[in-house]
Scaffold this active site. Structure first.
Site, PDB file in Angstrom:
ATOM      1  N   TYR A  23      16.570   9.973  70.466  1.00 15.80           N
ATOM      2  CA  TYR A  23      17.928   9.498  70.784  1.00 15.80           C
ATOM      3  C   TYR A  23      18.600  10.375  71.840  1.00 15.80           C
ATOM      4  O   TYR A  23      19.418   9.884  72.621  1.00 15.80           O
ATOM      5  CB  TYR A  23      18.769   9.343  69.510  1.00 15.80           C
ATOM      6  CG  TYR A  23      18.335   8.087  68.787  1.00 15.80           C
ATOM      7  CD1 TYR A  23      18.730   6.841  69.261  1.00 15.80           C
ATOM      8  CD2 TYR A  23      17.455   8.134  67.713  1.00 15.80           C
ATOM      9  CE1 TYR A  23      18.271   5.677  68.669  1.00 15.80           C
ATOM     10  CE2 TYR A  23      16.990   6.973  67.103  1.00 15.80           C
ATOM     11  CZ  TYR A  23      17.408   5.751  67.588  1.00 15.80           C
ATOM     12  OH  TYR A  23      16.942   4.602  67.022  1.00 15.80           O
ATOM     13  N   ARG A  57      17.397   8.960  75.003  1.00 15.44           N
ATOM     14  CA  ARG A  57      18.088   7.707  75.333  1.00 15.44           C
ATOM     15  C   ARG A  57      19.517   7.974  75.797  1.00 15.44           C
ATOM     16  O   ARG A  57      20.024   7.326  76.710  1.00 15.44           O
ATOM     17  CB  ARG A  57      18.038   6.751  74.141  1.00 15.44           C
ATOM     18  CG  ARG A  57      16.622   6.202  73.961  1.00 15.44           C
ATOM     19  CD  ARG A  57      16.521   5.165  72.882  1.00 15.44           C
ATOM     20  NE  ARG A  57      17.346   4.001  73.134  1.00 15.44           N
ATOM     21  CZ  ARG A  57      17.545   3.034  72.235  1.00 15.44           C
ATOM     22  NH1 ARG A  57      16.971   3.105  71.046  1.00 15.44           N
ATOM     23  NH2 ARG A  57      18.294   1.996  72.519  1.00 15.44           N
ATOM     24  N   ASN A 102      23.239  -4.101  71.460  1.00 13.85           N
ATOM     25  CA  ASN A 102      22.987  -2.913  72.282  1.00 13.85           C
ATOM     26  C   ASN A 102      23.766  -1.720  71.745  1.00 13.85           C
ATOM     27  O   ASN A 102      24.889  -1.860  71.266  1.00 13.85           O
ATOM     28  CB  ASN A 102      23.388  -3.182  73.728  1.00 13.85           C
ATOM     29  CG  ASN A 102      22.579  -4.317  74.331  1.00 13.85           C
ATOM     30  OD1 ASN A 102      21.530  -4.669  73.797  1.00 13.85           O
ATOM     31  ND2 ASN A 102      23.062  -4.889  75.410  1.00 13.85           N
ATOM     32  N   HIS A 127      24.291  -2.963  65.796  1.00 13.45           N
ATOM     33  CA  HIS A 127      23.174  -2.017  65.602  1.00 13.45           C
ATOM     34  C   HIS A 127      23.570  -0.568  65.875  1.00 13.45           C
ATOM     35  O   HIS A 127      22.716   0.292  66.055  1.00 13.45           O
ATOM     36  CB  HIS A 127      21.987  -2.413  66.490  1.00 13.45           C
ATOM     37  CG  HIS A 127      21.306  -3.680  66.045  1.00 13.45           C
ATOM     38  ND1 HIS A 127      20.443  -4.389  66.840  1.00 13.45           N
ATOM     39  CD2 HIS A 127      21.375  -4.361  64.872  1.00 13.45           C
ATOM     40  CE1 HIS A 127      19.999  -5.454  66.172  1.00 13.45           C
ATOM     41  NE2 HIS A 127      20.553  -5.469  64.988  1.00 13.45           N
ATOM     42  N   CYS A 138      27.346  11.618  59.479  1.00 21.59           N
ATOM     43  CA  CYS A 138      26.669  12.380  58.430  1.00 21.59           C
ATOM     44  C   CYS A 138      25.603  11.481  57.786  1.00 21.59           C
ATOM     45  O   CYS A 138      25.814  10.289  57.579  1.00 21.59           O
ATOM     46  CB  CYS A 138      27.693  12.823  57.390  1.00 21.59           C
ATOM     47  SG  CYS A 138      26.949  13.853  56.101  1.00 21.59           S
ATOM     48  N   SER A 191      15.487 -11.283  72.904  1.00 20.13           N
ATOM     49  CA  SER A 191      14.202 -11.977  72.724  1.00 20.13           C
ATOM     50  C   SER A 191      14.163 -12.864  71.485  1.00 20.13           C
ATOM     51  O   SER A 191      13.210 -13.611  71.295  1.00 20.13           O
ATOM     52  CB  SER A 191      13.066 -10.958  72.696  1.00 20.13           C
ATOM     53  OG  SER A 191      13.303 -10.031  71.673  1.00 20.13           O
TER      54      SER A 191
HETATM   55  P1  NAD Z   1      14.319  -7.180  73.680  1.00 19.95           P
HETATM   56  O1  NAD Z   1      13.818  -6.071  74.579  1.00 19.95           O
HETATM   57  O2  NAD Z   1      13.455  -7.608  72.572  1.00 19.95           O
HETATM   58  O3  NAD Z   1      14.600  -8.468  74.599  1.00 19.95           O
HETATM   59  C1  NAD Z   1      15.280  -8.384  75.827  1.00 19.95           C
HETATM   60  C2  NAD Z   1      15.378  -9.766  76.418  1.00 19.95           C
HETATM   61  O4  NAD Z   1      16.112  -9.683  77.630  1.00 19.95           O
HETATM   62  C3  NAD Z   1      14.020 -10.394  76.770  1.00 19.95           C
HETATM   63  O5  NAD Z   1      13.945 -11.668  76.198  1.00 19.95           O
HETATM   64  C4  NAD Z   1      14.032 -10.473  78.298  1.00 19.95           C
HETATM   65  O6  NAD Z   1      13.465 -11.685  78.768  1.00 19.95           O
HETATM   66  C5  NAD Z   1      15.499 -10.461  78.614  1.00 19.95           C
HETATM   67  N1  NAD Z   1      15.832  -9.861  79.909  1.00 19.95           N
HETATM   68  C6  NAD Z   1      15.228  -8.834  80.556  1.00 19.95           C
HETATM   69  N2  NAD Z   1      15.853  -8.559  81.718  1.00 19.95           N
HETATM   70  C7  NAD Z   1      16.899  -9.428  81.800  1.00 19.95           C
HETATM   71  C8  NAD Z   1      17.933  -9.650  82.752  1.00 19.95           C
HETATM   72  N3  NAD Z   1      18.032  -8.918  83.856  1.00 19.95           N
HETATM   73  N4  NAD Z   1      18.828 -10.637  82.514  1.00 19.95           N
HETATM   74  C9  NAD Z   1      18.741 -11.394  81.397  1.00 19.95           C
HETATM   75  N5  NAD Z   1      17.780 -11.232  80.461  1.00 19.95           N
HETATM   76  C10 NAD Z   1      16.883 -10.260  80.656  1.00 19.95           C
HETATM   77  O7  NAD Z   1      15.762  -6.733  73.185  1.00 19.95           O
HETATM   78  P2  NAD Z   1      16.726  -7.353  72.088  1.00 19.95           P
HETATM   79  O8  NAD Z   1      16.463  -8.819  71.898  1.00 19.95           O
HETATM   80  O9  NAD Z   1      18.089  -6.898  72.433  1.00 19.95           O
HETATM   81  O10 NAD Z   1      16.277  -6.625  70.772  1.00 19.95           O
HETATM   82  C11 NAD Z   1      17.062  -6.890  69.636  1.00 19.95           C
HETATM   83  C12 NAD Z   1      17.235  -5.683  68.785  1.00 19.95           C
HETATM   84  O11 NAD Z   1      15.987  -5.366  68.257  1.00 19.95           O
HETATM   85  C13 NAD Z   1      17.696  -4.427  69.492  1.00 19.95           C
HETATM   86  O12 NAD Z   1      19.076  -4.284  69.432  1.00 19.95           O
HETATM   87  C14 NAD Z   1      17.044  -3.342  68.716  1.00 19.95           C
HETATM   88  O13 NAD Z   1      17.904  -2.883  67.705  1.00 19.95           O
HETATM   89  C15 NAD Z   1      15.874  -3.997  68.071  1.00 19.95           C
HETATM   90  N6  NAD Z   1      14.598  -3.592  68.607  1.00 19.95           N
HETATM   91  C16 NAD Z   1      13.746  -4.513  69.087  1.00 19.95           C
HETATM   92  C17 NAD Z   1      12.502  -4.147  69.543  1.00 19.95           C
HETATM   93  C18 NAD Z   1      11.553  -5.167  70.072  1.00 19.95           C
HETATM   94  O14 NAD Z   1      10.404  -4.841  70.331  1.00 19.95           O
HETATM   95  N7  NAD Z   1      11.970  -6.409  70.227  1.00 19.95           N
HETATM   96  C19 NAD Z   1      12.139  -2.830  69.529  1.00 19.95           C
HETATM   97  C20 NAD Z   1      13.045  -1.907  69.059  1.00 19.95           C
HETATM   98  C21 NAD Z   1      14.258  -2.304  68.598  1.00 19.95           C
HETATM   99 ZN    ZN Z   2      28.698  15.174  55.363  1.00 23.40          ZN
END
Ligand code: NAD
Ligand code: ZN
Length: 244
Positions: free
Chosen positions: A65, A68, A101, A118, A126, A191
């Site tokens: 983190y 990030r 996000n 999220h 804590c 996604s």
């Molecule tokens: P994601 O990375 O799974 O999907 C991102 C989406 O954005 C994709 O469908 C892609 O086509 C699209 N995209 C990429 N560039 C773009 C652009 N310029 N304009 C418009 N669209 C664009 O992310 P998510 O759907 O936000 O994931 C959901 C939650 O899942 C996250 O908040 C996180 O907590 C968790 N998470 C997911 C994964 C995973 O592998 N899907 C991994 C870790 C955490």
């Molecule tokens: Zn505490």
């Protein structure tokens, strides 16, 4: 499935619920989960973003983190974030934004009605659920060289204010209440693979509200939407809405 570039027309009494995912921040330089890349390519998200990971190796979790935080720090909102702020300014309380996000780009663009289901990258809390200390703003980086942070009140470890795999997202009651009242539901750059967020569209469609997806790829839950508009968020969102 119909596709169109015509604006979505919002009637004077209609309420809009926007759900954003990693895709809206991609053009601001924050990698989506699918192409997170870099030094963490060999690390699965589940191994750094789960209660088990925290139990097993909190130092690794904080390094992840911290990385990030460091990478997101110079990023600025793009035209899609700004367009949502403009939409909010027109709609006021008829606008609601739920984001998956953890970055702060919606707030940086000036959007006020934002709910981070999220969690937030720049907050720490804590790890003891019984502790009364509230989550607080925190931009610090905790690397393996630095001492790992402890709560001033109870001495437990401090943790990122993030909803990990296996944890329940924040404020689901509020989100469901907003979904109940929305007439237009728009998902941008998610996604459609991670629940419960991927299921919001089904909830809203049961009530007959309109549902539109915007993103570069068809999401896994594409069939649930009335319309899928393929394109980058910055190209599509600024001209997506019109007022009746
Ligand atoms: P994601 O990375 O799974 O999907 C991102 C989406 O954005 C994709 O469908 C892609 O086509 C699209 N995209 C990429 N560039 C773009 C652009 N310029 N304009 C418009 N669209 C664009 O992310 P998510 O759907 O936000 O994931 C959901 C939650 O899942 C996250 O908040 C996180 O907590 C968790 N998470 C997911 C994964 C995973 O592998 N899907 C991994 C870790 C955490
Ligand atoms: Zn505490």
């Amino acid at each position: 499935m119909p596709t169109s570039s015509a604006p979505i027309v919002i009637a004077p009494s209609e309420r809009v619920f926007v759900l954003t995912g990693a895709g809206i921040s991609a053009e601001s330089g924050i990698p989506t989960f699918r192409d997170a890349g870099g030094i963490w390519e060999s690390v699965r998200f589940e191994d750094v973003a789960s209660p088990q990971a925290w139990e097993h190796d909190p130092e690794l979790v904080w390094r992840f983190y911290s990385m990030r935080r460091e990478r997101a720090e110079p990023c600025v909102p793009n035209r899609a974030h700004h367009a949502l702020t403009e939409l909010e300014q027109r709609l006021g309380d008829r606008f609601f934004l739920c984001t998956q996000n953890v970055d702060a780009l919606h707030e940086a663009a000036g959007t006020k009605r934002v709910l981070h289901m999220h969690g937030e990258l720049y907050k720490t809390r804590c790890s003891n659920d019984d502790c009364t200390m509230q989550p607080f703003a925190d931009h610090r980086l905790y690397t393996s060289e630095t001492e790992h942070p402890r709560c001033d009140d109870c001495g437990s470890r401090l943790r990122p204010h993030i909803v990990w795999f296996g944890e329940v997202p924040f404020s689901l009651e509020t989100i469901h209440a907003k979904l109940e009242r929305a007439d237009v539901f728009v998902t941008i750059g998610s996604s459609g693979a991670v629940y419960p967020a991927a299921g919001f569209v089904s909830r809203i469609r049961q009530r007959g509200a309109r549902a539109i997806y915007v993103g570069v790829d068809r999401p896994d839950n594409a069939a649930k939407f009335d319309e899928v508009r393929l394109g980058c968020a910055t190209a599509v969102v600024p001209s997506l809405f019109a007022m009746e």
